[in-house]
Scaffold this motif. Structure first.
Motif, PDB file in Angstrom:
ATOM      1  N   ARG A   1      35.392  17.790  57.216  1.00 58.99           N
ATOM      2  CA  ARG A   1      36.553  18.690  55.899  1.00 58.99           C
ATOM      3  C   ARG A   1      36.911  19.003  56.901  1.00 58.99           C
ATOM      4  N   ASN A   2      38.839  19.372  56.948  1.00 58.21           N
ATOM      5  CA  ASN A   2      40.186  19.989  57.135  1.00 58.21           C
ATOM      6  C   ASN A   2      39.843  20.813  56.408  1.00 58.21           C
ATOM      7  N   LEU A   3      40.127  22.172  57.082  1.00 53.28           N
ATOM      8  CA  LEU A   3      40.376  22.781  55.939  1.00 53.28           C
ATOM      9  C   LEU A   3      41.848  23.958  55.661  1.00 53.28           C
ATOM     10  N   GLY A   4      42.366  22.959  56.689  1.00 52.90           N
ATOM     11  CA  GLY A   4      43.924  23.135  57.122  1.00 52.90           C
ATOM     12  C   GLY A   4      44.396  24.536  57.851  1.00 52.90           C
ATOM     13  N   ASP A   5      43.503  25.876  57.902  1.00 54.18           N
ATOM     14  CA  ASP A   5      43.559  26.659  58.202  1.00 54.18           C
ATOM     15  C   ASP A   5      42.610  26.736  60.310  1.00 54.18           C
ATOM     16  N   GLY A   6      42.478  25.272  60.748  1.00 50.01           N
ATOM     17  CA  GLY A   6      41.934  25.505  62.137  1.00 50.01           C
ATOM     18  C   GLY A   6      40.607  25.383  62.325  1.00 50.01           C
ATOM     19  N   ARG A   7      39.549  25.643  60.337  1.00 50.65           N
ATOM     20  CA  ARG A   7      38.269  25.341  60.200  1.00 50.65           C
ATOM     21  C   ARG A   7      38.224  23.581  59.869  1.00 50.65           C
ATOM     22  N   PHE A   8      36.748  23.395  59.532  1.00 50.06           N
ATOM     23  CA  PHE A   8      36.155  22.555  59.018  1.00 50.06           C
ATOM     24  C   PHE A   8      34.917  22.241  58.500  1.00 50.06           C
ATOM     25  N   GLN A   9      34.988  21.702  57.275  1.00 45.55           N
ATOM     26  CA  GLN A   9      33.258  22.278  56.768  1.00 45.55           C
ATOM     27  C   GLN A   9      32.936  20.575  56.976  1.00 45.55           C
ATOM     28  N   GLU A  10      31.098  20.918  57.025  1.00 47.91           N
ATOM     29  CA  GLU A  10      30.507  19.157  57.236  1.00 47.91           C
ATOM     30  C   GLU A  10      30.640  18.767  55.654  1.00 47.91           C
ATOM     31  N   ALA A  11      30.680  17.574  55.044  1.00 48.81           N
ATOM     32  CA  ALA A  11      30.655  16.866  54.174  1.00 48.81           C
ATOM     33  C   ALA A  11      29.968  16.291  53.977  1.00 48.81           C
ATOM     34  N   SER A  12      29.146  16.216  54.802  1.00 50.96           N
ATOM     35  CA  SER A  12      28.962  14.739  54.735  1.00 50.96           C
ATOM     36  C   SER A  12      27.778  14.237  53.443  1.00 50.96           C
ATOM     37  N   GLY A  13      27.150  14.826  52.983  1.00 49.81           N
ATOM     38  CA  GLY A  13      26.419  14.787  52.035  1.00 49.81           C
ATOM     39  C   GLY A  13      27.342  14.210  51.176  1.00 49.81           C
ATOM     40  N   ASP A  14      28.041  15.053  50.355  1.00 57.14           N
ATOM     41  CA  ASP A  14      29.065  14.756  49.313  1.00 57.14           C
ATOM     42  C   ASP A  14      29.826  13.611  49.703  1.00 57.14           C
ATOM     43  N   ALA A  15      30.204  12.981  50.951  1.00 53.47           N
ATOM     44  CA  ALA A  15      31.049  11.883  51.105  1.00 53.47           C
ATOM     45  C   ALA A  15      29.736  10.976  51.297  1.00 53.47           C
ATOM     46  N   GLY A  16      28.757  10.987  51.055  1.00 52.52           N
ATOM     47  CA  GLY A  16      27.843   9.909  50.946  1.00 52.52           C
ATOM     48  C   GLY A  16      27.322   9.460  52.208  1.00 52.52           C
ATOM     49  N   LEU A  17      27.882  10.046  53.778  1.00 50.43           N
ATOM     50  CA  LEU A  17      26.941   9.218  54.111  1.00 50.43           C
ATOM     51  C   LEU A  17      25.052   9.921  54.789  1.00 50.43           C
ATOM     52  N   ALA A  18      24.576  10.611  53.713  1.00 48.61           N
ATOM     53  CA  ALA A  18      22.888  11.018  54.271  1.00 48.61           C
ATOM     54  C   ALA A  18      22.682  10.132  53.761  1.00 48.61           C
ATOM     55  N   GLY A  19      21.640   9.382  53.911  1.00 48.02           N
ATOM     56  CA  GLY A  19      20.187   8.349  54.480  1.00 48.02           C
ATOM     57  C   GLY A  19      20.396   7.337  55.515  1.00 48.02           C
ATOM     58  N   PHE A  20      22.019   7.653  56.601  1.00 46.29           N
ATOM     59  CA  PHE A  20      21.850   6.352  57.382  1.00 46.29           C
ATOM     60  C   PHE A  20      21.615   6.667  58.345  1.00 46.29           C
ATOM     61  N   THR A  21      20.238   6.606  59.045  1.00 48.43           N
ATOM     62  CA  THR A  21      20.021   7.203  59.939  1.00 48.43           C
ATOM     63  C   THR A  21      19.643   5.489  60.983  1.00 48.43           C
TER      64      THR A  21
END
Lengths: 690, 826
Positions: B171-191
């Motif tokens: 996730r782009n935090l807007g201040d040049g930094r990003f934060q991983e939000a894979s779990g919240d986004a529903g990406l977990a479990g796909f290996t």
């Protein structure tokens, strides 16, 4: 136990870690609590709220344990003032702990803290200060006496405890204040871009708009944006939802506004679009983006939020002159409020709820209730600075209302002000529900004023595909028809349609003779002219159809042709403003407007009459049943024969933007304004042969 | 003696025989007489001199892909992706490079310290700054691809990465930094072995959905099954056919960046395909995104969007189920016929494919949705047999208005000398010589032709100079930034879309640029390349044209934006709502700024002269202003007005005709042109018939206006058509009974018809109306259009012939006398 041993024991009680740490935290909690309560809002105080809350939760169990042990050890002590004040301070501590936990839970999980619990928390703190003084002063005196009786260990113990308690307290306070110093608050004001054009004077950077900032400088757009955040955690979510689909929200993203702004920038200079920005796009205006070489006249924040929550709630003064004659000063933001990380935002929202003083004081003003507040933007004129010719009045809902039957200064039983219609009371869980300062409300009426600002634009909410747009359009149409009930003003508002019409027709006419049908139009419910707004693009008109009893059209006016234009010659409420050379202002090019060639609008409570005269058809004319077809044009008799009876149908139709304007703004897109039937009437006329 | 002679004769015979049968010694691969190459092509003389410079290092891009040693397992060799995107919204493209940090035999701990993915911020001056560490994107993984998109609809570009492992969402935090939000986004479990990632709004709900391609289900069992008996050049562990295919994933976005995986129910899981990339592209021009999936050693698939959330496999019926080893995808309208064609890079010894979309055909009738591989006859087939192709894309590198092609090549074969190394191949650049000639492989400078083990690659005009530049990822090597320095290119137009939150880059929008009678069509974000994302800012070559005639945008959610002429050499920013504008950071040179200042200075001076009655000075100043902006409508309008004041009818006509040319919907130009021919019967311009034409045009533009009707009535009166005049006047008076001029003329008509009583009534009521207010508002407060003087501040009588003021009494003396009225009542 001999007396020496007793003294040693008492001395060790003074120096026990539990005793001084609990006492130290107790004093820190007390002092920080009093600071939060008594000192002005500041970053330090906000940090103190956090540490006070954390310290309180940390301190709770040790304090309870300490007090229990203290009581268990000394419960057999005979009652005296020390014992009594000890019990009292224990009771005060317990109440402070319980109320503190409740307040914390409310601020973490709820939408606001309760005033009662807040008072209990403060009251128990004051009680504690009194009781603990009564508890300790005799004890200290005893210690001094014991020291004099050559038990210096006792004095040493008391001193040692005092020092440690003081150190814990000071550590907490100074540590917090120091941490607060490391936090830099976002700056409300910025500097103008180097190439900012002061076309209208160095001291009027936002002219021709009359809007001003308190500091005379541009405002960091983030300070006025972020409306979505007002609805987080369910705080003002209902209000934010209402606003998000209201005309205030899309005042800038409205493609008609954007289109006109673009044409104005091209034709009259980008600086002149500041004239519009004060009401349509204030965030961009105050950020200094309406400039000669700006990448974009509308910043993203301004575009997305239009008249944002803070745009209105940060206004400090307004003037009844109109044209955005207000002064805005963005409120201080809570610590971390503009941060983009979720954790920091949660902290900031906790602070707003736990320590709401600045939030309430800076965003709640009696001014917001007044019609004069609305007048800042709901009254408009152009003058020489814009059209280079002279002063011309534009839309003016405020003075319409002020001079109307709805305004009885000093008499709320008869007066209906802007907010009473356009911001009706809505059942609510909002923490800002209830209002002790409004004349028809109570502090706990469980309602808030709707921020939908229902008006007459039933085009844009769905055109912009806003979530909830269809509902907004549905309500707007109900509003236009007068079907929208507002219970709290039902005793002083007119019932029925907003603008009813009534056909006045003769009961009987003679075939072949001239006949006249009049349609009476009444501004029944509106607090201002009907219609109001930019009359150069709004259209409201009478559609009248006269049919014989076989369904054949005998007369028609006010139809809409295949290209969505109202047929020429319709009886229409609108204005035809003109430029210097008498040509129509046809794309809202107000910078060229010098007056009107014709205007029709209806003052509150006033009637108007549309007169339609035509020849009653003759009986018995033989033909193909269709009669003579003439080109579709209002006022023409479309077919000849009629038998026995004429049915007259009249409808008052309304649309927000005329077709020429839409064709100009969106060439080839096939966009047309939806037409709402505001009211209708029918009549039957008997036709006789003689 | 006889013996000697016999021996000599035999020797001569042998020599003679051997001479007759012997040519030069044959060498494999040599040119041999009699062998033709009908498909080989030499560049025509009008081909451009393409030139690229390698500037990665000097621009600050330090990157090494795959910092380990190869161990001959398949998943090590496929990677090397990248993505161009303006994550900080400063108007230029930033660069994200995906790294593959683990060799198969590495142990896990050693990977932690390895340089991971890299983010390079474009500094706007042609240089980049490595901001990986502070951005939070420097993740170390076995990465494949990446794609920017505003997935959570907060207006900022977020990042999606794929890997041999997990999908990740930052996730782009807007201040040049990003934060991983894979779990919240529903990406977990796909290996799995995830390769390409393609964002697109297939359900047209305004947010970006994501299609992720899965390659194979890699199994160590195969990887360890080396032959002990034979010398194997390519072990089974490198052969994708040795492994079962991995399914693909379709993540549907709920609008806030939370995804549900719906590939099976949507019918696009493509379980049998070993997929490497996929393109969201509207193949059948129905406004919806279809999906074309490139499968290695399995048939490619075209999924047609049914519009209800499901897709239909039409690959075989449309002739596009390419069976070859497909890697990368380019999508473009190379033949400018209005539909999207496909270019597919293939494995070695498999010609690359150019599938022409026959939906719209330039020369023959339409075929419906069908494709034909025309690579060979257009120079793209045989010439690619020697290469393993990967990243690709249609871009107009010489800006001549035809989309060229580039492809990144690199073998999957190990070198015989060192099995830890792969064989390098040069990238190729094909110049589009037009539909009649096809493509020609051109030299593009030594930097471009340097062999590499290429994989990913993407194109962006990162330096904003109008020509497309290329970034290429070399497996196990550096990133190469190939700056386009081609001299003598054509003109260009950059189109930057500003979509709504949720799709800020406008992915899926169809942009058409009309220029010189041709239409170029591009679909934003459709070109999947290989594990890479091109810059969504479109660069259109304009050739010799001075600009584009028009630009239209069909947004994926159905909205349309239409722009008029655009000059060459600018970046036009097209927001989904609101007006397009030029990006001034790139086009406002100091000279242009001066010109803008001078325009407004002249224009405002002209207005001052005009309002002060100094017509000549005003005309001079307007003419000067118009040299800076020849189509400025207000300047043309007022120039006509002041020329009319000066008695220069011809000059006025010229100015208003220019206004009409600049804006054919200018009703005021038509009204002025008509009035000029109607209002002054003594003037040389008097021509009511022509005037009628102008007024009719104005009226047809805006039928509800009374001004056009009134003028049409007056024209009819001037032409003696009294019935027509009455009809027009009646229509005006129904809307605006207060129009005194028209009311009196209507009275005049009644009088002409012998109805004196009616005439009298009409004039009386007109005067009564004029006395009250002049406007029809029943209001006690100032209303819209009210002025301090009470009437509109128009300059003067706009039509002397018909105007009642100030010479009403003279004009209508006879009328007045007959109606026995006293005009002083006014």
């Amino acid at each position: 136990m001999n007396s020496n041993a007793s003294v040693r024991t008492r001395s060790s009680v003074w120096t026990a870690p539990l005793a001084w740490s609990v006492s130290g935290l107790l004093v820190f909690e007390t002092v920080s609590g009093l600071s939060i309560w008594l000192l002005p809002f500041s970053v330090s105080n906000q940090f103190l709220v956090l540490v006070h809350t954390g310290g309180g939760l940390l301190f709770m169990l040790p304090a309870l344990y300490y007090q229990y042990r203290h009581w268990a050890r000394l419960r057999s002590t005979p009652m005296d003032v020390v014992v009594l004040t000890g019990y009292l301070s224990t009771a005060a501590t317990l109440i402070a702990i319980v109320s503190g936990v409740v307040l914390t839970a409310q601020a973490v999980f709820g939408t606001h803290i309760s005033g009662l619990w807040d008072k209990i928390h403060i009251g128990s703190t004051i009680a504690f200060v009194g009781a603990v003084a009564g508890h300790f002063v005799p004890l200290v005196r005893r210690a001094l006496r014991a020291a004099r009786q050559e038990h210096p260990a006792m004095l040493q113990g008391a001193r040692s405890m005092g020092v440690r308690v003081l150190m814990v307290t000071l550590l907490g306070l100074f540590g917090t204040v120091l941490a607060a110093q490391l936090y830099s608050e976002p700056q409300a004001y910025t500097d103008f871009p180097e190439d900012y054009s002061h076309l209208y004077g160095d001291d009027r950077p936002f002219a021709p708009s009359l809007a001003k900032t308190a500091a005379g400088l541009p405002i960091n757009p983030e300070m006025l944006a972020g409306s979505e955040g007002c609805g987080y955690d369910g705080c003002h979510s209902e209000i934010e939802q209402e606003w998000s689909v209201s005309a205030h929200r899309w005042s800038s993203m409205d493609p008609a506004f954007q289109g006109v702004q673009g044409v104005m920038a091209d034709q009259n200079g980008p600086e002149s679009t500041r004239y519009c920005g004060g009401c349509h796009d204030p965030i961009s205006l105050f950020a200094g983006s309406k400039n000669l070489f700006a990448d974009s006249l509308s910043l993203r924040d301004g575009f997305e939020e239009g008249v944002s929550c803070l745009t209105c709630h940060a206004i400090q003064e307004t003037d009844v002159q109109g044209n955005a004659d207000y002064t805005i000063d963005p409120p201080r933001r809570y610590a971390f409020e503009l941060s983009h990380t979720p954790a920091a935002q949660s902290v900031s929202r906790f602070l707003i709820r736990a320590y709401p003083r600045m939030h309430q004081e800076s965003l709640q003003k009696t001014l917001f209730k007044s019609p004069e507040f609305c007048a800042a933007c709901h009254k408009q004129f152009i003058d020489e600075e814009i059209n280079q010719v002279g002063w011309v009045q534009l839309q003016n809902q405020y003075d319409n209302w002020r001079k109307s039957r709805w305004n009885h200064p000093g008499d709320p039983t008869q007066t209906i002000e802007c907010r009473e219609c356009h911001m009706p009371l809505t059942p609510s869980l909002d923490p800002a529900g209830g209002d002790a300062t409004d004349y028809n409300r109570t502090p706990d009426d469980g309602k808030h004023r709707s921020h939908r600002f229902l008006g007459a634009n039933q085009l844009m909410p769905t055109h912009l595909k806003l979530p909830g747009g269809e509902e907004q359009v549905r309500l707007t149409e109900a509003w236009l028809k007068g079907d929208y009930a507002i219970p709290e003003i039902s005793d002083k508002w007119q019932p029925g349609p907003a603008v009813p019409i009534e056909i006045i027709a003769p009961e009987r006419v003679v075939a072949g003779e001239e006949m006249a049908v009049t349609v009476l139009v009444t501004n029944n419910k509106l607090g201002h002219d009907f219609p109001t707004g930019p009359l150069d693009i709004i259209q409201a008109w009478i559609e009248i159809t006269v049919e014989d009893d076989q369904g054949r059209i005998v007369y028609q006016s006010g139809g809409v042709d295949e290209d969505r234009f109202v047929e020429p010659g319709a009886f229409m409420f609108k204005a035809e403003p003109v430029d210097r050379y008498g040509n129509l202002i046809d794309r809202h090019n107000l910078w060229e407007m010098v007056g009107v060639r014709y205007r029709r609008a209806l003052f509150p409570g006033f009637d108007d009459q549309a007169r339609f005269a035509f020849q009653c058809p003759t009986f018995g004319v033989e033909g193909d049943g269709e009669g003579e077809r003439l080109p579709l044009r209002s006022g023409h008799v479309l077919s000849a024969p009629a038998v026995g009876r004429l049915e007259v149908t009249a409808r008052l139709l309304y649309r927000k933007i005329d077709q020429f304007m839409l064709d100009t703004l969106f060439p080839g897109a096939g966009i047309t304004s939806p037409i709402t039937v505001m009211s209708e009437d029918r009549a039957t006329i008997q036709v006789s042969g003689t | 003696m006889v013996g000697a002679v016999t021996v000599a004769a035999a020797a001569l015979l042998v020599a003679a025989l051997s001479r007759s049968s012997e040519g030069p010694v044959y060498r494999p691969g040599q040119d041999i007489d009699g062998l033709t190459r009908s498909l080989s092509r030499t560049a025509p003389p009008d081909a451009p001199r393409l030139a690229f410079s390698e500037v990665a290092e000097s621009s600050g891009i330090a990157f090494r892909h795959f910092p380990g040693t190869r161990t001959s397992v398949l998943y090590e060799d496929m990677a090397g992706g990248m993505a161009w995107g303006d994550y900080d919204g400063d108007g230029d493209a930033d660069l994200f490079l995906v790294n593959f940090v683990k060799a198969a035999e590495d142990d896990v701990p050693s990977r932690a310290g390895r340089p991971g993915n890299r983010l390079f911020r474009n500094e706007g001056d042609g240089s980049f700054k490595d901001v990986s560490a502070e951005s939070g994107l420097a993740v170390s993984e076995m990465g494949s691809a990446a794609a920017w998109g505003d997935y959570n609809a907060d207006g900022l570009l977020d990042l999606w990465t794929t890997a041999y492992g997990q999908n990740r969402f930052f996730r782009n935090l807007g201040d040049g930094r990003f934060q991983e939000a894979s779990g919240d986004a529903g990406l977990a479990g796909f290996t799995g072995f995830w390769t390409g990632v393609s964002p697109g709004d297939y359900d047209q709900d305004g947010d970006l959905d994501v299609y992720v391609t899965g390659y194979v289900k890699y199994e160590d069992r195969v990887a360890t099954g080396f032959s002990r008996q034979y010398e194997v050049e390519q072990p089974a562990s490198l052969n994708p056919s040795s492994f079962p295919a991995e399914r693909n994933l379709l993540f549907r976005n709920d609008g806030r960046g939370r995804f549900s995986e719906v590939a099976s129910s949507a019918g696009v899981d493509n379980a049998a395909g070993r997929s490497l990339s996929a393109a969201w592209v509207d193949m059948n021009n129905d406004g919806q995104l279809d999906l074309y999936v490139a499968n290695d050693v399995s048939d490619n698939i075209l999924f047609l969007n049914s519009g209800d959330g499901t897709f239909e496999d039409v690959s075989h019926t449309t002739g596009v189920a390419d069976y070859r080893g497909a890697m990368g995808l380019a999508v473009g309208d190379w033949d400018r016929d209005g539909d999207q064609d496909l270019f597919i890079t293939h494995w070695i010894a498999q010609e690359n494919a150019l599938f022409e979309n026959l939906l719209i055909h330039r020369t023959e009738h339409a075929y419906g949705l069908r494709f034909s591989d025309i690579a060979d006859r257009n120079g793209l087939g045989q010439s690619s047999l020697d290469y393993v192709g990967w990243a690709t894309g249609f871009f107009d590198f010489d800006l001549d208005g035809h989309e060229d092609l580039f492809m990144v090549n690199g073998s999957t074969f190990q070198t015989s000398s060192d099995p830890t190394q792969l064989i390098s191949m040069p990238p190729l650049l094909y110049w589009n010589g037009g539909t009649d000639r096809g493509f020609y492989s051109l030299e593009a400078g030594p930097a471009f032709g340097e062999p590499a083990v290429g994989r990913g690659g993407g194109v962006s005009d990162y330096d904003g100079d109008g020509d497309p530049d290329i970034l290429l990822i070399e497996h196990g090597g550096a990133a190469r930034l190939l700056r386009n320095d081609t001299p003598d290119t054509g003109g260009w137009l950059r189109v930057l879309l500003e979509g709504p939150a949720g799709n800020t880059a406008g992915l899926g929008a169809l942009v058409r640029v009309h220029s010189g009678g041709e239409v170029q069509t591009r679909q934003v974000g459709a070109q999947a390349s290989y594990l890479s994302q091109h810059d969504p800012v479109l660069v259109f070559g304009l050739g010799d044209a001075s600009g584009a005639d028009s630009v239209t945008v069909r947004w994926i959610t159905g909205e349309r934006s239409e722009l008029g002429p655009q000059p060459a050499g600018v970046t036009v920013v097209v927001p989904i709502r609101g007006d397009a504008r030029h990006l001034s950071t790139l086009d406002s040179s100091p000279d242009e700024r001066d010109a803008t200042h001078m325009f407004w200075e002249s224009y405002r001076a002209a207005s001052g002269h005009r309002l002060a009655g100094r017509s000549e000075e005003a005309a001079t100043a307007y003419v000067k202003a118009l040299t800076f902006r020849p189509e400025h409508e207000d300047a043309l309008y007022y120039l006509g007005a002041v020329r009319l004041d000066m008695g220069d009818d011809e000059g006025a006509t010229d100015a208003w005709n220019r206004l009409l040319a600049a804006n054919p919907r200018s009703a005021r130009a038509l009204m002025q042109l008509g009035s000029l021919r109607l209002c002054r019967p003594d003037g040389s311009s008097y021509d009511p018939q022509t005037a009628r034409g102008y007024f009719e045009r104005a009226h047809s533009l805006n039928r509800a206006e009374t001004g056009g009707l009134a003028r049409l009535g007056m024209t009819a009166l001037a032409l003696g058509d009294l019935a027509e005049a009455r009809s027009q006047f009646d229509a005006v008076l129904l809307s605006d009974p207060g129009n005194t001029t028209v009311a009196v003329w209507r009275a005049f008509l009644a009088w002409r018809e012998g109805n004196e009583a009616e005439a009298r009534t009409r004039v009386q009521s007109a005067f009564a109306m004029a006395e009250t207010s002049g406007s029809e508002s029943a209001s006690t407060t100032p209303g819209e259009g009210d002025t301090k003087g009470g009437t509109a501040m128009t300059a003067r009588a706009s039509c002397p012939l018909f105007d009642l003021q100030p010479d009403f009494e003279e004009s209508f003396e006879s009328l007045v006398e007959r109606l026995s009225l006293k005009l002083t009542q006014r």
